[in-house]
Design a protein around this motif. Structure first.
Motif, PDB file in Angstrom:
ATOM      1  N   HIS A   1      -8.227   2.448  -3.461  1.00  0.00           N
ATOM      2  CA  HIS A   1      -8.498   3.769  -3.562  1.00  0.00           C
ATOM      3  C   HIS A   1      -9.066   4.748  -3.229  1.00  0.00           C
ATOM      4  O   HIS A   1     -10.122   4.871  -3.250  1.00  0.00           O
ATOM      5  CB  HIS A   1      -8.246   4.253  -5.356  1.00  0.00           C
TER       6      HIS A   1
ATOM      7  N   THR B   1       0.648  -0.962   0.232  1.00  0.00           N
ATOM      8  CA  THR B   1       0.300  -0.218   0.162  1.00  0.00           C
ATOM      9  C   THR B   1       0.718   1.640  -0.102  1.00  0.00           C
ATOM     10  O   THR B   1       2.329   1.511   0.551  1.00  0.00           O
ATOM     11  CB  THR B   1      -0.678  -0.408   1.149  1.00  0.00           C
TER      12      THR B   1
ATOM     13  N   CYS C   1      -3.312  -0.588  -1.364  1.00  0.00           N
ATOM     14  CA  CYS C   1      -4.246   0.491  -1.149  1.00  0.00           C
ATOM     15  C   CYS C   1      -3.667   1.618  -2.166  1.00  0.00           C
ATOM     16  O   CYS C   1      -2.402   1.867  -1.800  1.00  0.00           O
ATOM     17  CB  CYS C   1      -4.978   0.764  -0.339  1.00  0.00           C
TER      18      CYS C   1
END
Ligand code: UD1
Ligand code: CA
Length: 455
Positions: free
Chosen positions: A342, A306, A323
């Motif tokens: 997102h 992420t 993410c």
């Protein structure tokens, strides 16, 4: 079997030079009260008992540690370190070894104390240090063969004694039964009119009790806090140590001087942290996580791969793998994101689950919501979760497309695969697979003119 360990923590001092209404030992270092650091260190030694001698702002101190698992000992008047330890002795058992710690000396390491205890054996041990400038510390005086014979306080020292560079850090270990007796014999005939704990040394020498000394590995361990500049200095030392530890474990820090860990940070492999990031509470970063500059991350878990772009505030969030968060995103408590989600700029998410691959990239508030996977939340979409009295849930199925500037008035459900037209105010269930919109039809008034300013 070795003697049970009992720890006495001196924490009665007022801390005049802090110029604060708060007791000194409650001032924070890395987000935790000074005394909290010392209590953690004390607990790490697994003692039979911990006694905290408190005085100034006593009730505040006790209230700050409701679950400390310690004996609180009140010292009404501060008559010196010897008097302070003596207040705790009625609760200390005779076969114990007593270890004396200080509520305002927070960076002492458990390992150093273990070494000190091992040095003491069944006798007395002092933690001492060689300083270029021994300043106001008590001086360790030795005889010609190197045996410790006495400690002299700097205010009582002769010029010759004052030149000694080996100082008393204050930390000591002693057998309880003997300590009890020595403390009872202390006099306050000295420059400060105090009962000095340090005067027990010459009493031990007179009884031929062996006095061992041990040195800390790092001088930061013995530094006390008496003023705000000293507090800031210790904070920097502590943060430097945290940064060093992280880098030793393989974390890339763009600048170790611009990182603050106020709690416990756990990192996977190949983590990169840019400048001015503050971690608070318990934070876990998975493998390959990248944290951009100026982020505040508190009590959260961030999945591997992420990327946190700059300027986000993330609190009690659980973020999945791969993410993309921010820039300028705010994740509030109970935001739970699956993988590949997102959350873009000026998006706030609170108490909501978001399914895999869903995106909300611009200017949204998502609260008390369940979002399926593959959902696209258009710019400016707001879940209206609060009716002025109660909170209500919004449920959004898989593969939904919500057009920009939509208000979802909860409680409301958007079925899987539904499309919501931009600018809609959705108050009733939007059926799955269908286009729902509440927009008024567009119209044009031919020939309409703007009003003109009257002359
Ligand atoms: C003490 C030592 C000195 C040592 C120095 C290290 C004595 C007599 N001297 O001096 O040799 O070099 O620490 O910093 O022990 N406290 C109480 N109750 C009291 C007095 C003190 O709880 O009645 C606490 C203070 O809050 C402080 C600690 O004990 O946390 C040390 O007291 P302080 O008066 O600062 O001792 P020093 O003069 O620094
Ligand atoms: Ca002091």
């Amino acid at each position: 079997m070795s003697a049970p360990l009992e720890i006495v923590i001196l924490a009665a001092g007022q801390g005049k030079r802090m110029y604060s209404d708060m007791p000194k030992v409650l001032h924070g270092l890395a987000g935790k009260p000074l005394l909290g650091h010392v209590l953690d260190t004390a607990h790490a030694l697994k003692p039979a008992a911990i006694h905290v001698v408190y005085g100034h702002g006593g009730e505040q101190v006790r209230a700050a540690f409701p679950q400390a698992g310690v004996h609180w000992v009140h010292q009404a008047e501060q008559k010196g370190t010897g008097h302070a330890v003596a207040q705790a002795m009625p609760k200390v058992a005779d076969p114990a070894t007593v270890l004396v710690l200080y509520g305002d000396v927070p960076l002492i390491r458990p390992q150093t104390l273990q070494e000190l205890l091992a040095t003491a054996g069944s006798g007395l041990a002092l933690l001492t240090a060689e300083l270029d400038d021994p300043g106001a510390y008590g001086r360790i005086l030795r005889d010609k063969s190197g045996h410790v014979i006495r400690i002299v306080e700097s205010k009582d020292a002769s010029p010759e004694e004052a030149r000694v560079r080996e100082v008393n850090t204050g930390f000591l270990a002693a057998p309880a039964a003997k300590l009890r007796k020595w403390l009872a014999g202390l006099k306050n005939h000295n420059a400060q009119g105090e009962y000095y704990l340090t005067d027990i040394i010459s009493m031990a020498v007179a009884e031929q009790v062996a006095i061992a000394t041990h040195a800390p590995r790092d001088l930061s361990e013995i530094l006390g806090v008496n003023s705000k500049p000293e507090l800031a200095q210790l904070e920097r030392m502590y943060q430097k140590q945290q940064a060093e530890k992280l880098m030793q474990q393989g974390v890339t820090l763009r600048d170790p001087a611009r990182l603050d860990v106020r709690g416990e940070l756990t990192c996977g492999r190949d983590v990169v942290i840019d400048v001015n990031v503050i971690f608070e509470g318990k934070v876990t970063l998975g493998d390959r996580v990248q944290v951009g500059p100026n982020n505040v991350i508190r009590d959260s878990r961030i999945g591997s791969g992420t990327v946190i772009h700059p300027n986000c505030v993330i609190e009690q969030a659980d973020i999945g793998a791969d993410c993309r968060i921010g820039p300028f995103a705010r994740l509030r408590p109970e935001a739970k994101l699956a993988a590949q989600v997102h959350v873009g700029n000026f998006v706030e998410v609170k108490k909501s689950e978001v399914g895999e691959g869903s995106k909300m990239n611009h200017l949204s508030y998502i609260g008390d919501t369940t979002i399926g996977s593959g959902v696209n939340i258009g710019a400016g979409t707001i879940t209206c979760n609060y009716d002025g009295a109660n909170k209500h849930r919004t449920v959004i199925g898989d593969n939904v497309f919500v057009g920009s500037n939509t208000a979802l008035v909860a409680p409301v459900t958007v079925g899987a695969g539904a499309t919501i037209g931009a600018g809609s105010v959705i108050t009733k269930e939007a059926p799955p697979g269908e286009l729902t919109l509440t927009r008024a039809p567009q119209m044009t008034k031919p020939g309409w003119k703007r009003p003109k300013k009257k002359s």
